[in-house]
Design an enzyme around this catalytic site. Structure first.
Site, PDB file in Angstrom:
ATOM      1  N   SER A 144       5.937  11.570   7.831  1.00 39.19           N
ATOM      2  CA  SER A 144       4.423  12.020   7.722  1.00 39.19           C
ATOM      3  C   SER A 144       4.456  13.267   8.236  1.00 39.19           C
ATOM      4  CB  SER A 144       3.614  10.967   8.705  1.00 39.19           C
ATOM      5  OG  SER A 144       2.431  11.494   8.669  1.00 39.19           O
ATOM      6  N   TYR A 202      -0.315  15.768   2.893  1.00 37.15           N
ATOM      7  CA  TYR A 202      -1.725  15.610   2.511  1.00 37.15           C
ATOM      8  C   TYR A 202      -2.115  16.708   1.425  1.00 37.15           C
ATOM      9  CZ  TYR A 202      -1.488  12.223   6.541  1.00 37.15           C
ATOM     10  OH  TYR A 202      -1.110  11.002   7.252  1.00 37.15           O
ATOM     11  N   THR A 247       0.072  11.986  -0.376  1.00 36.80           N
ATOM     12  CA  THR A 247      -1.246  10.974  -0.280  1.00 36.80           C
ATOM     13  C   THR A 247      -2.226  11.521  -0.712  1.00 36.80           C
ATOM     14  OG1 THR A 247       0.123  10.179   1.897  1.00 36.80           O
ATOM     15  CG2 THR A 247      -2.081   9.765   1.701  1.00 36.80           C
ATOM     16  N   LYS A 299       1.014   8.746  -3.707  1.00 34.95           N
ATOM     17  CA  LYS A 299       0.786   7.571  -2.972  1.00 34.95           C
ATOM     18  C   LYS A 299      -0.799   7.271  -2.542  1.00 34.95           C
ATOM     19  CE  LYS A 299       1.652   5.604   1.573  1.00 34.95           C
ATOM     20  NZ  LYS A 299       0.293   5.731   2.177  1.00 34.95           N
ATOM     21  N   HIS A 357      -3.917   2.614   1.695  1.00 31.39           N
ATOM     22  CA  HIS A 357      -3.697   3.065   3.097  1.00 31.39           C
ATOM     23  C   HIS A 357      -3.895   1.870   4.079  1.00 31.39           C
ATOM     24  CE1 HIS A 357      -3.443   7.342   4.432  1.00 31.39           C
ATOM     25  NE2 HIS A 357      -3.311   6.828   5.673  1.00 31.39           N
TER      26      HIS A 357
END
Length: 387
Positions: free
Chosen positions: A107, A130, A156, A252, A276
């Site tokens: 992440s 992100y 994401t 995602k 999520h």
């Protein structure tokens, strides 16, 4: 080591050993947590069809995800703050995944940095990013991932703004966490966790501090986090990110066939059907209910994976039988990490693999790549017939 026969065993140990703030961060959803609960419970509505007198010898759960050989169709999903669940948590999870033969996805909001994980592993891992406003930071993040030999980038797309999670607000969980007398008192009861955290220098957001402009301490990180997420995100912006990264790309956070088609159009190599983990739009469908319409729309054109709610090998088998090429686990491996570090992640993978392998065999299949919907009994209207 205690006898671990299911993921719930790891969860019970995890709850005892990790501070409440970080347990609640993992084990929570947004608002009423309806979607969080249904992500798992909806798998129970799908039943497996048992077959007998069929050769079950010489089974294989091996397959490929975005062209990479994997021991089973499972990847470790990106989870923020993993290094607060256990010291050096991202490194330990990545090492367990590497040894087991499944992908690990780091992440952006990890405690250990891209470079930390790369220097402690020998095989490529995936990097999650992100959709942030800062082009310089985004390009630098992609460049760092490339330098670390990451084999895929995962964008994401469902976090333009943060879903409200009541437990996190009450616990003072933010970036960085706001310690209160109550949370500090709870941490002091988690002796093993605390001793581990004292051993490591990695206690902050390694991918951000020193890399994002102006972020050098806790207060500047708070400001940067609040201002960086791009609420004006659109597919043209995602195309810009695609140009920043020339390797395999996974998008995602897809829950609608129309968005799946858009992901295909921007040049993604795979998508992850994901809400999520029930942490964003509460009241949304579970991922497993959303899977079939997306498969109908793009399943023969792009690789489709799924996450949210997967807690067992049976869940993995059901998702694959519904058409998914891969499944991602988050909470299931975090339970193991918080319970027993790297050994706990390994045990979580072993449990899921054994459940997948044996259930597949009892459904009359020897190769996960040949499993299809014939092994399932799915309720009428499970994926459609909505008013």
């Amino acid at each position: 080591m205690p006898v671990i026969t299911e993921i719930e065993d790891l969860k019970r140990i995890y709850r005892r050993r990790v501070p409440k703030m970080f347990y609640d961060y993992c084990e929570s959803g947004s608002w009423s947590e309806q979607t969080f609960r249904e992500n798992s419970s909806d798998f129970d509505d799908i039943h497996l069809r048992q077959r007998v007198a069929i050769d079950m010898a010489n089974r294989s759960t091996a397959t490929k995800l975005i062209g990479q050989d994997v021991a089973m169709p499972v990847a470790l999903a990106p989870v923020g703050l993993t290094g607060m669940q256990h010291f050096d948590g991202e490194i330990k999870a990545a090492k367990a995944a590497e040894k087991f033969g499944v992908p690990y996805c780091l992440s952006t909001m990890s405690i250990c940095s891209i470079e930390d994980v790369a220097s402690n592993t020998s095989k490529p891992f995936w990097m999650q990013v992100y959709t942030l406003k800062d082009d310089a930071f985004m390009q630098n993040l992609f460049d760092r991932a490339k330098a670390a030999n990451c084999s895929a980038a995962v964008i994401t797309v469902d976090l333009q703004l943060l879903g409200q999670r009541h437990k996190d607000l009450k616990n003072g969980l933010s970036a960085p966490p706001k310690l209160t007398p109550k949370s500090v008192a709870n941490m002091m009861t988690k002796v093993q966790w605390g001793l581990g955290m004292l051993q490591t220098k990695r206690r902050f957001f390694g991918n951000i501090v020193g890399h994002a402009k102006g972020v050098s301490d806790a207060s500047s990180l708070t400001t940067w986090t609040a201002e960086s997420f791009d609420q004006s995100l659109n597919w043209d912006r995602i195309r810009q990110f695609r140009k920043m990264w020339d390797g395999p790309l996974i998008i995602k956070g897809i829950m609608d066939p129309r968005d799946a088609l858009e992901a295909l159009n921007v040049g993604a190599d795979a998508i992850v059907v994901s809400n999520h983990g029930g942490r964003q739009l509460d009241g949304a469908l579970s991922s497993i209910r959303a899977l079939e319409p997306i498969m109908d729309a793009v399943g023969d054109k792009i690789e489709v994976h799924i996450d949210s709610g997967i807690r067992s090998g049976q869940d993995v088998l059901k998702a694959c039988a519904m058409g998914a090429k891969g499944t991602w686990i988050g909470r299931a491996y975090v339970y193991g990490l918080g319970a027993m570090g790297e050994a706990g992640v390994t045990r979580a993978l072993e449990v899921i693999h054994k459940e997948l392998d044996m259930s597949m065999a009892l459904c009359g299949h020897r190769d996960i790549k040949g499993v299809d919907r014939d092994i399932l009994m799915v309720p009428k209207g499970f994926s459609g017939d909505w008013g």
